[in-house]
Write a protein that holds these residues in place. Sequence first.
Motif: not given
Length: 173
Positions: A53-56, A123-125, A149-151
Motif C-alpha cells: 500500500g506504499f512504496e518500498t 486503494a488511495g493511490r 500506484g498499481f499493485q
Amino acid sequence: MAPLRAALLLLAAALCALALLAAAPASASRDLRPPRAGFVVRGRVWCDNCRAGFETSASTYIAGAKVRVDCKSKTTGAKTCSFEGHTDRTGTYNILVADEHEHELCESVLVSSPDKGCANVVAGRERAPVFLTSNNGVASNVRLANALGFQKDVALPRCAQILKMYQDEDDRV
C-alpha cells in the motif's frame, strides 16, 4: 531665505517625481505580464510489488502507464477539461495542461498499466490533486503530483523480509 525655499520646493518636487516613477513600474509590470500558456503536471507511477500500500525498496516504476489530468468546476462539480499522457522508461509522466485553472479542482488519475501482472490500483493511490494556477506563489509552471500506484496480483517472495524490516523499524519508535 528665498533660495532656501526654492531649493526645498525643488527637492520636494524631485521626491514626488521619484515616488511616482518607483510606483509606476511595479503596477505596470503586473498589468503587462503575459499570461502563462499552461502547466506541466509531473509525477510517477509505481508498482507495489509487495502489496504493502506504499512504496518500498521492492517497488518499481512502470513505463507506458496511462495517466490523465482531470479538472472540474469547484462550484458545480462538472468536468471542465481532461489531458492524457504516458509514463516514460523511468515511470515519469509530464502532461501539458493548457490554460489557468484557478477556479477548478484538478487531479492526476491512473488510467491503465501496460504490465498485466501489476494492473490493480492501490486503494488511495489512484489519484493526486494538483493546483494549476499561477496565483499561488509558485514561480515554475511545473506542478508535481504525488506518486500513483498499481499493485501486483501476488507479492514477490522477498516481500515478507522487506515488510518485516518496516515492522522492526516501527517497533523501535
